[in-house]
Design a protein around this motif. Structure first.
Motif, PDB file in Angstrom:
ATOM      1  N   ARG A  20       0.826  -1.206   0.000  1.00 30.49           N
ATOM      2  CA  ARG A  20       0.000   0.000   0.000  1.00 30.49           C
ATOM      3  C   ARG A  20       0.866   1.264   0.000  1.00 30.49           C
ATOM      4  O   ARG A  20       0.481   2.291  -0.531  1.00 30.49           O
ATOM      5  N   SER A  37     -16.684   4.593   1.526  1.00 25.26           N
ATOM      6  CA  SER A  37     -17.017   5.858   2.193  1.00 25.26           C
ATOM      7  C   SER A  37     -17.859   6.768   1.302  1.00 25.26           C
ATOM      8  O   SER A  37     -18.378   7.776   1.757  1.00 25.26           O
ATOM      9  N   ARG A  39     -16.437   8.221  -1.297  1.00 23.94           N
ATOM     10  CA  ARG A  39     -15.439   9.067  -1.950  1.00 23.94           C
ATOM     11  C   ARG A  39     -14.993   8.451  -3.268  1.00 23.94           C
ATOM     12  O   ARG A  39     -14.973   7.228  -3.421  1.00 23.94           O
ATOM     13  N   TRP A  41     -11.775   8.258  -5.991  1.00 21.88           N
ATOM     14  CA  TRP A  41     -10.344   8.474  -6.136  1.00 21.88           C
ATOM     15  C   TRP A  41      -9.897   8.208  -7.566  1.00 21.88           C
ATOM     16  O   TRP A  41     -10.454   7.352  -8.252  1.00 21.88           O
ATOM     17  N   THR A  45      -4.534  10.572  -6.451  1.00 18.73           N
ATOM     18  CA  THR A  45      -5.144  10.782  -5.143  1.00 18.73           C
ATOM     19  C   THR A  45      -5.042   9.534  -4.285  1.00 18.73           C
ATOM     20  O   THR A  45      -4.784   9.606  -3.079  1.00 18.73           O
ATOM     21  N   MET A  46      -5.245   8.374  -4.899  1.00 19.23           N
ATOM     22  CA  MET A  46      -5.166   7.118  -4.161  1.00 19.23           C
ATOM     23  C   MET A  46      -3.753   6.871  -3.659  1.00 19.23           C
ATOM     24  O   MET A  46      -3.562   6.446  -2.513  1.00 19.23           O
ATOM     25  N   VAL A  48      -1.436   9.044  -2.860  1.00 24.76           N
ATOM     26  CA  VAL A  48      -1.183   9.933  -1.728  1.00 24.76           C
ATOM     27  C   VAL A  48      -1.896   9.407  -0.485  1.00 24.76           C
ATOM     28  O   VAL A  48      -1.326   9.355   0.611  1.00 24.76           O
ATOM     29  N   SER A  49      -3.144   8.992  -0.656  1.00 27.05           N
ATOM     30  CA  SER A  49      -3.930   8.478   0.468  1.00 27.05           C
ATOM     31  C   SER A  49      -3.304   7.218   1.056  1.00 27.05           C
ATOM     32  O   SER A  49      -3.180   7.085   2.283  1.00 27.05           O
ATOM     33  N   LEU A  50      -2.898   6.285   0.201  1.00 24.26           N
ATOM     34  CA  LEU A  50      -2.301   5.043   0.684  1.00 24.26           C
ATOM     35  C   LEU A  50      -0.977   5.289   1.401  1.00 24.26           C
ATOM     36  O   LEU A  50      -0.695   4.668   2.426  1.00 24.26           O
ATOM     37  N   ALA A  52      -0.133   7.850   3.079  1.00 25.43           N
ATOM     38  CA  ALA A  52      -0.332   8.564   4.337  1.00 25.43           C
ATOM     39  C   ALA A  52      -1.118   7.772   5.382  1.00 25.43           C
ATOM     40  O   ALA A  52      -1.123   8.140   6.550  1.00 25.43           O
ATOM     41  N   GLU A  53      -1.767   6.692   4.964  1.00 26.41           N
ATOM     42  CA  GLU A  53      -2.650   6.006   5.908  1.00 26.41           C
ATOM     43  C   GLU A  53      -1.884   5.246   6.982  1.00 26.41           C
ATOM     44  O   GLU A  53      -0.768   4.785   6.768  1.00 26.41           O
TER      45      GLU A  53
END
Length: 112
Positions: A20, A37, A39, A41, A45-46, A48-50, A52-53
């Motif tokens: 991830r 959710s 949302r 992606w 965007t995905m 960056v999200s992965l 940071a999670e």
């Protein structure tokens, strides 16, 4: 290894923290996701999200594989995290000799 087994293995790799954090090679450049959710992606965007999670365990089961056309396959399954269960679907496409997720969707399974 048959295609179904290979794609299930790749899908489960996407559930691990190490993958991830660096999932770019498993997502198509035109990737889209409709998340549980609500949302939406795209690939940038995905990623960056992965990255940071905070890691949490994901288990998956009840896989169903369908080859839709040469180089295009659908996986559906159930995913479970510590906070929810969801129905998942991933559309995998063969790109330059590598299987990548083109589309993914999650739908929350309400608690009984």
């Amino acid at each position: 290894m048959d295609l179904a087994t290979h794609l299930i293995e790749l899908e489960r790799c996407l559930h691990t923290a190490s993958t991830r954090q660096n999932a770019a090679n498993l997502l198509s450049d035109d990737f889209r996701e409709f998340g549980a959710s609500g949302r939406i992606w795209d690939k940038p965007t995905m990623l960056v999200s992965l990255a940071a999670e905070e890691h949490y365990p994901i288990t998956s089961d009840h896989f169903v594989f369908q080859e839709l056309a040469p180089g295009l396959a659908l996986l559906t399954y159930t995913a479970t995290t510590p906070t929810r269960r969801s129905l998942r679907s991933s559309l995998w496409r063969l790109e330059d000799g590598h299987w990548r997720v083109l589309f993914h969707q999650g739908t929350v399974i309400p608690n009984p």
